[in-house]
Motif scaffolding. Structure first.
Motif, PDB file in Angstrom:
ATOM      1  N   ASP A 132     -72.621  24.378  12.778  1.00  0.00           N
ATOM      2  CA  ASP A 132     -72.220  25.592  13.494  1.00  0.00           C
ATOM      3  C   ASP A 132     -71.141  26.291  12.659  1.00  0.00           C
ATOM      4  OD1 ASP A 132     -71.459  27.619  15.108  1.00  0.00           O
ATOM      5  OD2 ASP A 132     -70.686  26.361  16.749  1.00  0.00           O
ATOM      6  N   LEU A 133     -71.587  27.153  11.754  1.00  0.00           N
ATOM      7  CA  LEU A 133     -70.645  27.755  10.807  1.00  0.00           C
ATOM      8  C   LEU A 133     -69.756  28.807  11.456  1.00  0.00           C
ATOM      9  CD1 LEU A 133     -72.983  27.789   7.695  1.00  0.00           C
ATOM     10  CD2 LEU A 133     -70.884  26.451   7.979  1.00  0.00           C
ATOM     11  N   ARG A 134     -70.011  29.081  12.750  1.00  0.00           N
ATOM     12  CA  ARG A 134     -69.063  29.953  13.473  1.00  0.00           C
ATOM     13  C   ARG A 134     -67.728  29.227  13.632  1.00  0.00           C
ATOM     14  NH1 ARG A 134     -73.999  31.618  15.760  1.00  0.00           N
ATOM     15  NH2 ARG A 134     -74.301  33.852  15.480  1.00  0.00           N
ATOM     16  N   THR A 135     -67.750  27.889  13.617  1.00  0.00           N
ATOM     17  CA  THR A 135     -66.494  27.125  13.704  1.00  0.00           C
ATOM     18  C   THR A 135     -65.607  27.405  12.487  1.00  0.00           C
ATOM     19  OG1 THR A 135     -67.546  25.203  12.625  1.00  0.00           O
ATOM     20  CG2 THR A 135     -67.512  25.213  15.049  1.00  0.00           C
ATOM     21  N   ALA A 136     -66.203  27.910  11.401  1.00  0.00           N
ATOM     22  CA  ALA A 136     -65.420  28.280  10.218  1.00  0.00           C
ATOM     23  C   ALA A 136     -65.413  29.804  10.041  1.00  0.00           C
ATOM     24  CB  ALA A 136     -65.995  27.619   8.972  1.00  0.00           C
ATOM     25  N   ASN A 137     -65.784  30.527  11.107  1.00  0.00           N
ATOM     26  CA  ASN A 137     -65.779  31.999  11.093  1.00  0.00           C
ATOM     27  C   ASN A 137     -66.624  32.603   9.974  1.00  0.00           C
ATOM     28  OD1 ASN A 137     -64.135  32.499  13.315  1.00  0.00           O
ATOM     29  ND2 ASN A 137     -62.333  31.957  12.091  1.00  0.00           N
ATOM     30  N   ILE A 138     -67.831  32.109   9.810  1.00  0.00           N
ATOM     31  CA  ILE A 138     -68.721  32.696   8.793  1.00  0.00           C
ATOM     32  C   ILE A 138     -69.720  33.604   9.517  1.00  0.00           C
ATOM     33  CG2 ILE A 138     -70.242  32.227   6.830  1.00  0.00           C
ATOM     34  CD1 ILE A 138     -67.573  30.811   6.469  1.00  0.00           C
ATOM     35  N   PRO A 139     -69.601  34.931   9.293  1.00  0.00           N
ATOM     36  CA  PRO A 139     -70.486  35.867  10.006  1.00  0.00           C
ATOM     37  C   PRO A 139     -71.924  35.864   9.480  1.00  0.00           C
ATOM     38  CG  PRO A 139     -68.566  36.994   9.017  1.00  0.00           C
ATOM     39  CD  PRO A 139     -68.638  35.611   8.432  1.00  0.00           C
TER      40      PRO A 139
END
Ligand SMILES: C[S@@+](CC[C@H](N)C(=O)[O-])C[C@H]1O[C@@H](n2cnc3c(N)ncnc32)[C@H](O)[C@@H]1O
Length: 350
Positions: A132-139
């Motif tokens: 879940d790359l939203r956990t690293a703020n990747i849009p």
């Protein structure tokens, strides 16, 4: 919430392993490092190199000015290599879930920034989960190249990881990974063994399941650039894994949703211009497409798109489009246009 396996992996990489010497197998080792990379690696901090646990060369060419995302960046070895390769205008983001690994990577940012002669750091390390790359703020659609070196085998949800990769890649962007794969499905009892899992063996995907997974999420063609049979080098672990064969594979795939599941012949011809840095004489797209500089090659529609609709496009001249169709592309060796020597070029990757 973290799974038990993720906690065990964090324990393994954060607390149990101090350097490569603590590894119990030789699954995590890399050979065939390109000269250009070796020259940059010689400039990296010893701690970053000692804690390198990769299994291949996960860094593609032509990354200058790119935004590159490194999944499971560990001590930062590949991220710092990329920091130099993307140049001051590029940007490298390393993502890892293990705080101890992030701490090692982060404490050398300033030293490498100064060593490479940059005014500002072009590399950062973020805490996050590759599933879940939203956990690293990747849009969405924000990254030119995703790399990963010996990490996705450790993921507890590989479909989610690959879906995330193709969410964050820009259209035409490249996934370029080295990872451990197996020649069969790994029995559950081995998957539950924390050392075998931590050593990047028992979480490895069966190669055919990998192909199915990519197909399922809409990636219908991908290419192998390197393959190496792993020798485990530990009799106790060899005894446990029995007949399973493990491979380090380097795979490249592109966010090109129109690629087809077979190689189709549209009569297209691609010529490599010899302009990729470090590749003046030839460029290998994969293990059977070696483009000699200046030599026209008949290619299938998928290969034409890979070199003509991505950041490689400025390094190729592609003639023809897909308005005409001549049937299935001959996946055997395809002769260079006008040449008699059919062994000089490869077929497509289907
Ligand atoms: C085998 S090491 C490889 C590290 C680095 N790529 C290298 O070549 O040295 C695996 C790394 O992936 C990280 N990792 C494993 N699973 C992860 C996940 N689900 N999300 C984020 N990081 C993960 C671990 O914390 C560890 O740093």
């Amino acid at each position: 919430m973290e799974t038990l396996t993720q906690q065990q992996v964090q324990e393994y990489y954060g607390r149990q392993l101090r350097t490569q010497d603590d590894l119990q197998t030789n699954a995590c080792c890399t050979d065939d490092i390109p000269l250009e990379h070796r020259q940059i690696l010689a400039q990296l901090e010893p701690e970053v190199l000692e804690k390198y646990y990769g299994c291949g060369v996960a860094v593609p060419p032509a990354v200058e000015g790119c935004t590159v995302l490194d999944l499971g960046s560990g001590s930062g070895r590949d991220a710092y290599l990329l920091s130099k390769l993307v140049g001051e205008q590029g940007h490298v983001i390393g993502v890892d879930m293990t705080e101890e690994q992030l701490a090692v990577a982060r404490r050398h940012v300033q030293a490498h920034t100064e060593r490479f002669g940059y005014q500002q750091p072009n590399v950062e390390f973020r805490h996050g989960y590759i599933e879940d790359l939203r956990t690293a703020n990747i849009p969405d659609n924000s990254v030119d190249v995703v790399v990963s070196n010996c990490v996705i085998n450790l993921s507890t949800d590989k479909e989610a990881t690959y879906r995330e990769i193709f969410r964050v890649l820009k259209p035409g962007g490249e996934l370029h990974i080295s990872d451990v794969f197996a020649d069969r499905r790994i029995p559950e009892v081995l998957r539950q063994d924390p050392v075998l899992y931590g050593e990047c063996l028992s979480g490895a995907m069966y190669t055919e399941d990998f192909r199915r997974l990519l197909h399922h999420i809409g990636i219908r063609d991908y290419r192998l650039t390197a393959s190496r049979l792993l020798t485990i080098g530990n009799p106790e672990i060899e005894q446990k894994v029995g007949n399973i064969k493990f491979y380090s594979l380097t795979v490249r795939a592109f966010k090109l949703p129109h690629l087809e599941d077979r190689c189709e012949d549209h009569g297209q011809v691609a010529t490599y211009l010899g302009t990729l840095p470090g590749h003046p004489h030839a460029f290998s797209l994969d293990d059977h497409h070696r483009f000699e500089t200046g030599r026209p090659m008949l290619v299938c529609g998928n290969t034409a798109a890979m070199v003509g609709e991505t950041r490689y496009a400025t390094h190729f001249r592609v003639i023809g489009d897909q308005s005409q169709h001549f049937g299935l592309f001959d996946c055997g060796p395809s002769p260079a246009v006008g040449a008699d020597d059919a062994s000089a070029a490869g077929g497509c990757g289907c």
